[in-house]
Design an enzyme around this catalytic site. Structure first.
Site, PDB file in Angstrom:
ATOM      1  N   PRO A  11       0.795  -1.221   0.000  1.00  0.00           N
ATOM      2  CA  PRO A  11       0.000   0.000   0.000  1.00  0.00           C
ATOM      3  C   PRO A  11       0.834   1.281   0.000  1.00  0.00           C
ATOM      4  CG  PRO A  11      -0.102  -1.077   2.148  1.00  0.00           C
ATOM      5  CD  PRO A  11       0.579  -2.018   1.211  1.00  0.00           C
ATOM      6  N   ASN A  12       0.309   2.234  -0.736  1.00  0.00           N
ATOM      7  CA  ASN A  12       0.828   3.600  -0.852  1.00  0.00           C
ATOM      8  C   ASN A  12       2.115   3.714  -1.652  1.00  0.00           C
ATOM      9  OD1 ASN A  12      -1.299   4.847   0.698  1.00  0.00           O
ATOM     10  ND2 ASN A  12      -0.374   3.876   2.483  1.00  0.00           N
ATOM     11  N   ARG A  19       4.998  11.149  -2.131  1.00  0.00           N
ATOM     12  CA  ARG A  19       4.730  10.925  -0.711  1.00  0.00           C
ATOM     13  C   ARG A  19       6.021  10.959   0.107  1.00  0.00           C
ATOM     14  NH1 ARG A  19       3.978   5.314   2.094  1.00  0.00           N
ATOM     15  NH2 ARG A  19       3.376   6.004   4.168  1.00  0.00           N
ATOM     16  N   TYR A  24      11.055   8.409   1.698  1.00  0.00           N
ATOM     17  CA  TYR A  24      10.964   7.360   0.680  1.00  0.00           C
ATOM     18  C   TYR A  24      11.711   7.669  -0.608  1.00  0.00           C
ATOM     19  CZ  TYR A  24       7.360   5.774   3.858  1.00  0.00           C
ATOM     20  OH  TYR A  24       6.688   5.363   4.981  1.00  0.00           O
ATOM     21  N   ASN A  75       8.041  -5.805  -1.112  1.00  0.00           N
ATOM     22  CA  ASN A  75       7.942  -4.649  -0.234  1.00  0.00           C
ATOM     23  C   ASN A  75       6.491  -4.562   0.214  1.00  0.00           C
ATOM     24  OD1 ASN A  75       7.764  -2.224   1.092  1.00  0.00           O
ATOM     25  ND2 ASN A  75       8.966  -1.081  -0.414  1.00  0.00           N
ATOM     26  N   ALA A  78       3.360  -1.036   4.776  1.00  0.00           N
ATOM     27  CA  ALA A  78       2.770  -1.079   6.121  1.00  0.00           C
ATOM     28  C   ALA A  78       2.274  -2.470   6.503  1.00  0.00           C
ATOM     29  CB  ALA A  78       1.644  -0.063   6.230  1.00  0.00           C
ATOM     30  N   GLU A  99      12.788  -9.468   1.307  1.00  0.00           N
ATOM     31  CA  GLU A  99      11.960  -8.346   1.751  1.00  0.00           C
ATOM     32  C   GLU A  99      12.738  -7.052   1.533  1.00  0.00           C
ATOM     33  OE1 GLU A  99       9.712  -6.848   5.837  1.00  0.00           O
ATOM     34  OE2 GLU A  99      10.998  -8.616   5.900  1.00  0.00           O
ATOM     35  N   HIS A 101      12.598  -2.668   1.941  1.00  0.00           N
ATOM     36  CA  HIS A 101      12.000  -1.422   2.424  1.00  0.00           C
ATOM     37  C   HIS A 101      12.885  -0.271   1.971  1.00  0.00           C
ATOM     38  CE1 HIS A 101       9.034  -3.418   4.899  1.00  0.00           C
ATOM     39  NE2 HIS A 101       9.987  -4.270   5.230  1.00  0.00           N
ATOM     40  N   ARG A 108      13.001   4.126  12.486  1.00  0.00           N
ATOM     41  CA  ARG A 108      11.716   4.816  12.466  1.00  0.00           C
ATOM     42  C   ARG A 108      10.906   4.477  13.717  1.00  0.00           C
ATOM     43  NH1 ARG A 108       8.936   4.575   6.948  1.00  0.00           N
ATOM     44  NH2 ARG A 108       7.810   6.270   7.952  1.00  0.00           N
TER      45      ARG A 108
END
Length: 150
Positions: A11-12, A19, A24, A75, A78, A99, A101, A108
């Protein structure tokens, strides 16, 4: 036959480049896809590059990859921190997963420090921005080549 690697995005990530570029980066998801296509060509693999804001669709794609692909770069965004369903799907297909990110999730908020995908992945790349996808593709290709030799 050319190996297929699924590159799945949660998502996103469709908003990359707009964003929170300070977190990012400025590269769009289309730019990351172009980077992956170039690296895939260099490595002699093909990719299926997909993005969804919907957990169930990501589960469907993981299952599809189980039938069609040699591995997954994932990825989950969230959903990394919340989705037992995605962990179960990855575990069920028994494919090697890297994975990815864009940001360093360990620098974070504390809720981002845990990933449900990490325990079922062969590796995790975080904090390298868009290049992390290229690194993941190279690492997964290398893993698949080594496994084929064994």
């Amino acid at each position: 036959m050319t190996q297929v690697i699924y590159v799945l995005n949660g998502p996103n990530l469709n908003l990359l480049g707009q964003r929170e570029p300070g977190i990012y980066g400025a590269t769009s998801l289309e730019g990351i896809e172009a980077m992956c296509l170039s690296k895939a060509s260099e490595l002699g693999v093909s990719i299926e590059f997909l993005q969804s804001n919907h957990e169930g669709e990501l589960v469907d794609w993981v299952q599809e990859a189980g039938r069609r692909a040699a591995g997954i770069i994932f990825n989950p965004a969230a959903y990394s921190h919340t989705s037992v369903a995605l962990q179960d799907a990855v575990r069920a297909v028994a494919l090697p997963v890297v994975e990815v990110h864009l940001s360093n999730i360990h620098k974070r908020e504390s809720f981002r420090h845990h990933s449900f995908i990490s325990p079922v992945a062969i590796g995790v790349i975080c904090g390298l921005g868009a290049f992390g996808y290229v690194a993941a593709l190279e690492a997964l290709s290398n893993h698949l080549n080594e496994a084929a030799k064994a």
